[in-house]
Design a protein around this motif. Structure first.
Motif: not given
Ligand SMILES: [Zn+2]
Length: 303
Positions: A1, A148, A150, A152-153, A220, A242, A245
């Motif tokens: 994402m 990582h 992204h 959503d993390h 990723h 991730d 997923h």
């Molecule tokens: Zn990700």
């Protein structure tokens, strides 16, 4: 994402309101928490055991699952992802692993859909409130590590600005690079409050006793990592980040179309499976709802 614009951009007034509200709450409850923390700290040192707390960092509805392979395998499919974050409490300190979805989502009346339509996201509660359930404040978190960077993390990462950020050198360069800045400035904004930075080059034994190890698993993103925790009663486990997923992608080693390197991802998948086998570790896929549901939720924990 990756393609995500912080919804607070379209909602500045709400953002200010949340900020004022959050500060208000933390000032109001400061004294009482200190007392509670003291008690928790004493208890932890006498028990000297390791605990893993799981928290709900929101929900991601993937409207276009086709993004999660190199071909058209998932064409026309959708899937709901969990978005967990964790606190590992060790006698030598507390580590937060991942940071959920952006907290700006909490105030929105409806789940938020990214401009490209690929994801619809929501989050119910703030990290400050969630940590209260285990008698902690963000200041009790000594280390933060993200699988990582992204969106959503990394959601509430800036709240943990007293913690030392354990980040792979390559991930830091990736998120701070001009390319990322131009493509998606929100990714950098989400972590820019983290000023105590410990850059890693590969695996890292967080507390020096082999019980909590960050494993470098790039692909990723350039500095993607997973977490190994060896719990005294539940035994060894791995949190996947991730790398995978969902179950099918682990079974068939499918690589999302937006990964930075297919080659590195496949190499990491092999290294991950070999390590899991060597340690006889249970594997938890962080976005797989069934795996999230298996975990006791804070204030309950695995130990
Ligand atoms: Zn990700």
């Amino acid at each position: 994402m990756q393609d995500f614009q912080n919804p607070t951009e379209c909602c500045q007034k709400m953002k200010k309101y949340i900020l004022v509200l959050t500060i208000g709450i933390s000032i109001f409850s400061c004294k009482q928490e200190k007392k509670e923390n003291g008690a928790v700290a004493n208890k932890a040192s006498t028990e000297s055991e390791l605990k893993l707390y799981t928290f709900d960092g929101g929900t991601v509805m993937v409207n276009n699952l086709e993004l999660f392979s190199q071909d058209t395998t998932y064409h026309g499919q959708t899937k709901e992802f969990a978005d967990a974050f964790y606190v590992i409490s060790h006698p030598k300190g507390n580590l937060m692993w991942d940071a959920g979805l952006p907290e700006g989502l909490i105030s929105l009346p409806e789940p938020y859909t990214a401009p490209n339509g690929a994801f619809t996201v929501s989050r119910k509660d703030s990290v400050v409130n969630q940590l209260k359930s285990i008698g902690m404040t963000p200041d009790d978190i000594d280390y933060i590590a993200l699988s990582h960077t992204h969106f959503d993390h990394s959601g509430h990462a800036n709240t943990l600005n007293n913690a030392t950020w354990l980040v792979q050198d390559k991930e830091y360069d990736y998120v701070a690079s001009e390319t990322t800045h131009n493509l998606n400035p929100e990714l950098y904004k989400a972590i820019e409050g983290l000023k105590k930075i410990e850059k890693l080059e590969g695996d890292h034994d967080v507390f020096g006793d082999g019980s909590v190890i960050i494993k470098s698993m790039p692909g990723h993103t350039p500095g993607h990592q997973v977490l190994y925790v060896n719990l005294p009663e539940s035994g060894p486990l791995l949190l996947s980040g991730d790398l995978y997923h969902f179950y099918e992608n682990r079974e068939y080693k499918r690589v999302p179309s937006f990964n930075t390197s297919v080659k590195e991802t496949l190499k990491s998948m092999d290294a991950f499976e070999a390590f899991a086998k060597e340690k006889n570790a249970k594997v938890y896929l962080q976005h797989q709802k069934e795996d999230f549901n298996k975990m006791p939720k804070a204030p309950n924990y695995l130990n």
